[in-house]
Write an enzyme that holds these catalytic residues in place. Sequence first.
Site, PDB file in Angstrom:
ATOM      1  N   HIS A 191     -57.355  -6.510  29.948  1.00  0.00           N
ATOM      2  CA  HIS A 191     -57.647  -5.748  29.115  1.00  0.00           C
ATOM      3  C   HIS A 191     -56.282  -5.781  28.677  1.00  0.00           C
ATOM      4  O   HIS A 191     -55.098  -5.608  29.452  1.00  0.00           O
ATOM      5  CB  HIS A 191     -57.248  -4.067  29.536  1.00  0.00           C
ATOM      6  CG  HIS A 191     -57.160  -3.092  28.572  1.00  0.00           C
ATOM      7  ND1 HIS A 191     -57.916  -3.023  27.658  1.00  0.00           N
ATOM      8  CD2 HIS A 191     -56.313  -2.265  28.944  1.00  0.00           C
ATOM      9  CE1 HIS A 191     -56.979  -2.413  26.848  1.00  0.00           C
ATOM     10  NE2 HIS A 191     -56.341  -1.504  27.788  1.00  0.00           N
ATOM     11  N   ARG A 238     -41.045  -4.926  32.790  1.00  0.00           N
ATOM     12  CA  ARG A 238     -42.477  -4.663  33.076  1.00  0.00           C
ATOM     13  C   ARG A 238     -43.135  -5.143  34.959  1.00  0.00           C
ATOM     14  O   ARG A 238     -44.057  -3.891  34.747  1.00  0.00           O
ATOM     15  CB  ARG A 238     -43.005  -5.971  32.007  1.00  0.00           C
ATOM     16  CG  ARG A 238     -44.218  -5.591  30.532  1.00  0.00           C
ATOM     17  CD  ARG A 238     -44.592  -6.271  29.851  1.00  0.00           C
ATOM     18  NE  ARG A 238     -44.126  -6.546  28.887  1.00  0.00           N
ATOM     19  CZ  ARG A 238     -44.734  -5.583  27.685  1.00  0.00           C
ATOM     20  NH1 ARG A 238     -45.795  -4.773  28.192  1.00  0.00           N
ATOM     21  NH2 ARG A 238     -44.418  -5.396  26.637  1.00  0.00           N
ATOM     22  N   GLY A 262     -56.534  11.791  31.103  1.00  0.00           N
ATOM     23  CA  GLY A 262     -57.499  12.505  31.754  1.00  0.00           C
ATOM     24  C   GLY A 262     -58.082  13.328  31.274  1.00  0.00           C
ATOM     25  O   GLY A 262     -59.073  14.330  31.426  1.00  0.00           O
ATOM     26  N   ASN A 305     -52.599   1.596  33.656  1.00  0.00           N
ATOM     27  CA  ASN A 305     -53.146  -0.064  33.118  1.00  0.00           C
ATOM     28  C   ASN A 305     -51.699  -0.273  34.253  1.00  0.00           C
ATOM     29  O   ASN A 305     -50.907   0.718  34.821  1.00  0.00           O
ATOM     30  CB  ASN A 305     -52.020   0.373  32.132  1.00  0.00           C
ATOM     31  CG  ASN A 305     -53.398  -0.455  31.029  1.00  0.00           C
ATOM     32  OD1 ASN A 305     -53.922  -0.319  31.519  1.00  0.00           O
ATOM     33  ND2 ASN A 305     -52.802   0.856  29.664  1.00  0.00           N
ATOM     34  N   ASN A 313     -46.455   1.641  38.992  1.00  0.00           N
ATOM     35  CA  ASN A 313     -47.493   2.070  39.238  1.00  0.00           C
ATOM     36  C   ASN A 313     -48.794   1.848  40.093  1.00  0.00           C
ATOM     37  O   ASN A 313     -50.067   1.836  40.713  1.00  0.00           O
ATOM     38  CB  ASN A 313     -48.334   1.735  37.859  1.00  0.00           C
ATOM     39  CG  ASN A 313     -48.301   2.648  36.701  1.00  0.00           C
ATOM     40  OD1 ASN A 313     -47.485   3.463  36.870  1.00  0.00           O
ATOM     41  ND2 ASN A 313     -48.510   1.954  35.637  1.00  0.00           N
ATOM     42  N   GLY A 333     -54.488  12.488  37.355  1.00  0.00           N
ATOM     43  CA  GLY A 333     -53.573  12.653  36.276  1.00  0.00           C
ATOM     44  C   GLY A 333     -53.858  13.398  35.188  1.00  0.00           C
ATOM     45  O   GLY A 333     -55.445  12.931  34.562  1.00  0.00           O
ATOM     46  N   ALA A 334     -53.546  14.757  35.099  1.00  0.00           N
ATOM     47  CA  ALA A 334     -53.883  15.651  34.031  1.00  0.00           C
ATOM     48  C   ALA A 334     -53.594  15.309  32.871  1.00  0.00           C
ATOM     49  O   ALA A 334     -52.465  15.894  31.874  1.00  0.00           O
ATOM     50  CB  ALA A 334     -54.073  16.398  34.235  1.00  0.00           C
ATOM     51  N   GLY A 335     -52.532  13.785  32.571  1.00  0.00           N
ATOM     52  CA  GLY A 335     -51.625  13.460  30.696  1.00  0.00           C
ATOM     53  C   GLY A 335     -52.891  13.815  30.328  1.00  0.00           C
ATOM     54  O   GLY A 335     -53.691  14.547  29.983  1.00  0.00           O
ATOM     55  N   ASN A 336     -52.921  13.012  28.929  1.00  0.00           N
ATOM     56  CA  ASN A 336     -53.478  12.449  27.625  1.00  0.00           C
ATOM     57  C   ASN A 336     -54.877  12.315  28.078  1.00  0.00           C
ATOM     58  O   ASN A 336     -56.059  13.298  27.363  1.00  0.00           O
ATOM     59  CB  ASN A 336     -52.342  11.861  26.789  1.00  0.00           C
ATOM     60  CG  ASN A 336     -51.377  12.848  25.924  1.00  0.00           C
ATOM     61  OD1 ASN A 336     -51.010  13.543  26.250  1.00  0.00           O
ATOM     62  ND2 ASN A 336     -50.719  11.741  25.957  1.00  0.00           N
TER      63      ASN A 336
HETATM   64  N1  LIG Z   1     -57.969   1.364  30.145  1.00  0.00           N
HETATM   65  C1  LIG Z   1     -57.579   1.483  29.379  1.00  0.00           C
HETATM   66  O1  LIG Z   1     -58.180   1.328  28.365  1.00  0.00           O
HETATM   67  C2  LIG Z   1     -56.249   2.572  29.220  1.00  0.00           C
HETATM   68  C3  LIG Z   1     -56.305   3.558  27.836  1.00  0.00           C
HETATM   69  C4  LIG Z   1     -55.076   3.901  27.576  1.00  0.00           C
HETATM   70  C5  LIG Z   1     -54.288   4.076  28.254  1.00  0.00           C
HETATM   71  N2  LIG Z   1     -54.159   3.479  29.858  1.00  0.00           N
HETATM   72  C6  LIG Z   1     -53.720   3.745  30.914  1.00  0.00           C
HETATM   73  O2  LIG Z   1     -53.756   5.347  31.402  1.00  0.00           O
HETATM   74  C7  LIG Z   1     -51.980   5.585  32.338  1.00  0.00           C
HETATM   75  C8  LIG Z   1     -52.520   7.215  31.863  1.00  0.00           C
HETATM   76  O3  LIG Z   1     -52.575   7.091  30.175  1.00  0.00           O
HETATM   77  P1  LIG Z   1     -51.982   8.526  29.788  1.00  0.00           P
HETATM   78  O4  LIG Z   1     -51.691   8.594  28.217  1.00  0.00           O
HETATM   79  O5  LIG Z   1     -52.449   9.976  30.271  1.00  0.00           O
HETATM   80  O6  LIG Z   1     -50.436   9.549  30.861  1.00  0.00           O
HETATM   81  P2  LIG Z   1     -49.338  10.302  30.345  1.00  0.00           P
HETATM   82  O7  LIG Z   1     -48.772  10.730  31.132  1.00  0.00           O
HETATM   83  O8  LIG Z   1     -49.784  11.337  29.310  1.00  0.00           O
HETATM   84  O9  LIG Z   1     -50.400  10.799  31.800  1.00  0.00           O
HETATM   85  C9  LIG Z   1     -50.089  10.452  32.907  1.00  0.00           C
HETATM   86  C10 LIG Z   1     -49.932  11.578  34.040  1.00  0.00           C
HETATM   87  O10 LIG Z   1     -50.076  10.716  35.537  1.00  0.00           O
HETATM   88  C11 LIG Z   1     -49.654  12.135  36.623  1.00  0.00           C
HETATM   89  N3  LIG Z   1     -49.111  11.161  37.169  1.00  0.00           N
HETATM   90  C12 LIG Z   1     -47.965  10.232  37.561  1.00  0.00           C
HETATM   91  N4  LIG Z   1     -48.002  10.306  39.168  1.00  0.00           N
HETATM   92  C13 LIG Z   1     -49.289  10.448  39.625  1.00  0.00           C
HETATM   93  C14 LIG Z   1     -49.426  11.333  41.215  1.00  0.00           C
HETATM   94  N5  LIG Z   1     -48.477   9.480  41.765  1.00  0.00           N
HETATM   95  N6  LIG Z   1     -50.146  12.076  41.328  1.00  0.00           N
HETATM   96  C15 LIG Z   1     -51.015  12.241  40.686  1.00  0.00           C
HETATM   97  N7  LIG Z   1     -51.039  11.883  39.158  1.00  0.00           N
HETATM   98  C16 LIG Z   1     -50.065  11.840  38.804  1.00  0.00           C
HETATM   99  C17 LIG Z   1     -48.202  12.255  35.393  1.00  0.00           C
HETATM  100  O11 LIG Z   1     -47.496  13.412  35.756  1.00  0.00           O
HETATM  101  C18 LIG Z   1     -49.201  12.396  34.754  1.00  0.00           C
HETATM  102  O12 LIG Z   1     -50.131  14.031  33.742  1.00  0.00           O
HETATM  103  C19 LIG Z   1     -51.893   4.748  31.770  1.00  0.00           C
HETATM  104  O13 LIG Z   1     -51.190   3.484  32.460  1.00  0.00           O
HETATM  105  C20 LIG Z   1     -51.982   4.191  30.294  1.00  0.00           C
HETATM  106  O14 LIG Z   1     -51.706   2.789  30.371  1.00  0.00           O
HETATM  107  C21 LIG Z   1     -55.638   2.711  29.878  1.00  0.00           C
END
Ligand SMILES: NC(=O)c1ccc[n+]([C@@H]2O[C@H](COP(=O)([O-])OP(=O)(O)OC[C@H]3O[C@@H](n4cnc5c(N)ncnc54)[C@H](O)[C@@H]3O)[C@@H](O)[C@H]2O)c1
Length: 318
Positions: free
Chosen positions: A178, A91, A16, A123, A98, A11-14
């Site tokens: 959490h 939800r 990652g 999450n 997820n 997951g190379a989003g925000n």
């Molecule tokens: N634990 C914590 O304290 C905490 C804090 C912040 C965010 N989060 C959670 O972290 C997760 C990511 O948040 P974010 O802001 O980076 O979201 P984001 O949407 O920016 O990034 C998620 C990435 O996952 C990729 N993705 C989706 N399905 C996939 C798969 N099967 N294989 C590979 N990649 C896949 C998407 O293309 C996307 O790039 C969310 O579930 C968010 O709720 C948890």
Amino acid sequence: MNRGKIVSIIGAGNVGSTVAYSLAMQGTVHEIVLRDSKPDIAWGKALDMSQAAAVIRGHTKVRVAETASDLADSDIVVITAGSPRKPGMSRDDLLLINAETVRSVSRDIYKNCPNAIVIVVTNPLDAMTYVALRSTGFDKRQVLGMAGLLDSGRMASFIYEKLGYGSGQIRATVLGGHGDKMVPLHRYSTVSGVPITDLLSGTQIDDIVDRTKNAGAEIVGYLQSGSAYYAPAVATAMMCETILRNARQIYPCAVMLEGEYGYNDVVTGVPVVLGANGVEKVIEVTLSDEERTLFAQSVGSVKLLIDTLSDRRFFGND
Ligand SMILES: NC(=O)c1ccc[n+]([C@@H]2O[C@H](COP(=O)([O-])OP(=O)(O)OC[C@H]3O[C@@H](n4cnc5c(N)ncnc54)[C@H](O)[C@@H]3O)[C@@H](O)[C@H]2O)c1
């Protein structure tokens, strides 16, 4: 020759990509591997970060895992893959989506690097950590969720804001799941060893606790789309560094309980000793009657999510 350390991030989003960037700028990791269902995005970020590492004359390489087998040899794998809620989706629907993502990537990880330590960030955190463990053959010490370090950092920042002094000396403690029912422990929150109960009034502490519980929502309210990622990513990167250095320090992490605190077969946030083997030891802190009640409510809310997954036959679909 010792090979360098490899951290993979699914997951190379925000979150990652910010974990990857933090680690690349620290320079202690030899290789960072990004994997995303949108590989082009992962490639773009990997190239940008490799170039950033070169600018600071670092040696960290950032590459992309096009296939799951490219995760082989990872020392740590961080799971941040997930979907946000879409219009019309409940939800519980998001929970199931997820959970399916986390189950599938966890199995890829287990198949290709069964000795890795897995840090779950997706999450709902505690339930997703449970899924990563229960869908694979990982030992419970190898799989842990990141949340407590973030929640404690948030609480510390609010304590500092209220006090106006003590920066860098504040240690806040948050236990439990959490979510809205996390348990900030003010008795165990100190400034240079002085409990905050000696420094702040009850009303001020209640404000801090409320703001800590709602800290994620407060940020989402400002951003409108997307959620917090700088603090979550730094907390995750710190956990990676601690494991790679085998620092054996105490951090609050979401782990599977097997008898500790009187609970079984549930994941929740508790202090653990973090080291090269992942969860080296679960620490059982003494809780007052009130704290034990709040902790029970928090564990109960995680159990509800796990039960929802069971009711939707999630664990029976193998
Ligand atoms: N634990 C914590 O304290 C905490 C804090 C912040 C965010 N989060 C959670 O972290 C997760 C990511 O948040 P974010 O802001 O980076 O979201 P984001 O949407 O920016 O990034 C998620 C990435 O996952 C990729 N993705 C989706 N399905 C996939 C798969 N099967 N294989 C590979 N990649 C896949 C998407 O293309 C996307 O790039 C969310 O579930 C968010 O709720 C948890």
